[in-house]
Scaffold this active site. Structure first.
Site, mmCIF file in Angstrom:
data_model
loop_
_atom_site.group_PDB
_atom_site.id
_atom_site.type_symbol
_atom_site.label_atom_id
_atom_site.label_comp_id
_atom_site.label_asym_id
_atom_site.label_seq_id
_atom_site.Cartn_x
_atom_site.Cartn_y
_atom_site.Cartn_z
ATOM 1 C CB ALA A 148 53.582 -61.962 18.280
ATOM 2 C CD GLN B 196 45.735 -51.191 20.470
ATOM 3 O OE1 GLN B 196 46.053 -50.051 20.732
ATOM 4 N NE2 GLN B 196 46.480 -52.222 20.820
ATOM 5 C CG ASN B 197 46.750 -54.706 14.513
ATOM 6 O OD1 ASN B 197 47.162 -53.716 15.121
ATOM 7 N ND2 ASN B 197 47.318 -55.881 14.622
ATOM 8 N N GLY C 213 51.982 -57.442 21.177
ATOM 9 C CA GLY C 213 52.475 -56.539 20.135
ATOM 10 C C GLY C 213 51.848 -55.159 20.149
ATOM 11 C CB THR C 214 49.639 -53.223 21.742
ATOM 12 O OG1 THR C 214 49.216 -51.860 21.899
ATOM 13 C CG2 THR C 214 49.289 -54.011 22.989
ATOM 14 C CB SER C 215 53.275 -48.985 22.358
ATOM 15 O OG SER C 215 52.212 -48.357 21.671
ATOM 16 C CB CYS D 259 28.615 -41.559 -2.322
ATOM 17 S SG CYS D 259 27.067 -42.380 -2.002
ATOM 18 N NE ARG E 78 48.234 -48.167 7.248
ATOM 19 C CZ ARG E 78 47.601 -47.862 8.368
ATOM 20 N NH1 ARG E 78 47.164 -46.643 8.565
ATOM 21 N NH2 ARG E 78 47.408 -48.757 9.303
ATOM 22 C CG HIS F 219 41.921 -48.284 16.580
ATOM 23 N ND1 HIS F 219 43.233 -48.357 16.983
ATOM 24 C CD2 HIS F 219 41.249 -47.716 17.607
ATOM 25 C CE1 HIS F 219 43.359 -47.852 18.219
ATOM 26 N NE2 HIS F 219 42.158 -47.471 18.610
#
Ligand code: OAD
Length: 253
Positions: free
Chosen positions: A236, A100-101, A192-194, A152, A69, A118
């Site tokens: 959008a 939220q992206n 652009g969000t549900s 780490c 991603r 998020h």
């Protein structure tokens, strides 16, 4: 595009504006949404990829999914929707983007005040000692880890992306600041969000309860449509530039 008088009067006088955004704003950059026709969660199970349990069960699989991603996000760029939001900063006193992206595209578009509810796929930290690592350090640690997910350099703990997984809390300071901005804004654009994932979806509700004018921008109706004062149905990247143009015209004259 038609604008009614009520919307225009709000657009003319607004000083504090919040944009609450979701996956749909990045769809035109080529990043899949979660729900809807080609949504990620139609094909993949969130509990197998986006939870701490899934990560502990199979760190490599989850790490590779986020690497995939991340690469998609790197290979694309902000679109006209992200840019229109940046443009808004020239027109009003204060613009806050509550997103939220995790794809970092609002930051790359140059937006100044971005609150990431998020997390952000660019950041990574150790699950044991909480040390954060830069993308360059991650590349090095990945090389050293061979076929495993990176560990780490200080304590050998597993490194995870700084994103909120299912069952995890949102970063409390970021959420509180988003609530504060929502409760003080004049217009809240919901783009652009549900708007079905909580607690994030409380942000436009807080804005509405505090008296803000709610404007939805989406390709279809959502949970937000019932409470929005105005809905613009379209992409959008097409709708937001038109709103910016209109705002320029009426605020300068
Ligand atoms: P969703 O996938 O639930 O919703 C995307 C929305 O964008 C839908 O309402 C689409 O109709 C709309 N849309 C698609 N293309 C668009 C376009 N070009 N212009 C405008 N709208 C468009 O995504 P989110 O609402 O962001 O959580 O999902 C919320 C959360 O659920 C995500 O942050 C993620 C996910 O599980 C976590 O990762 C914690």
């Amino acid at each position: 595009m038609k604008f009614n008088d009520h919307f225009l009067s709000k657009l003319k006088t607004a000083q504090k504006v919040v944009f609450f955004t979701g996956a749909g704003i990045s769809a035109e950059s080529g990043i899949s949404t979660f729900r809807g026709k080609d949504g990620i969660w139609n094909k993949l199970k969130p509990e197998e990829l986006a939870s701490f349990d899934a990560f502990m069960r199979n760190p490599k699989l989850v790490w590779e999914w986020y690497q995939y991603r991340r690469k998609i996000a790197h290979d694309t760029k902000p679109n006209l929707g992200h840019e229109a939001i940046k443009q808004f900063e020239k027109l009003v006193d204060e613009v806050t983007v509550v997103t939220q992206n995790v794809d970092n595209l609002h930051n790359r578009a140059g937006s100044k005040n971005v609150l990431e509810l998020h997390g952000n796929i660019e950041r990574n930290y150790c699950t044991d000692c909480r040390t954060f690592f830069s993308p360059d350090e991650i590349s090095k640690l990945e090389n050293e880890s061979g076929s495993e997910s990176p560990r780490c350099s200080k304590c050998s703990g597993l490194i995870r992306p700084d994103v909120v997984w299912f069952g995890e809390f949102l970063p409390q300071d970021v959420f509180s600041e988003a609530e504060r901005k929502a409760s003080g804004c004049d217009i809240c654009f919901v783009v652009g969000t549900s708007a079905i994932v909580y607690p994030a979806a409380y942000i436009p509700i807080t804005a509405r309860q505090s008296g803000a004018f709610i404007v939805e921008v989406n390709i279809e109706s959502t949970e937000m449509t019932r409470i929005a004062d105005e809905s613009f149905f379209g992409k959008a990247g097409e709708v937001l530039p038109k709103i910016v143009e209109k705002a320029k015209e009426i605020r300068i004259n």
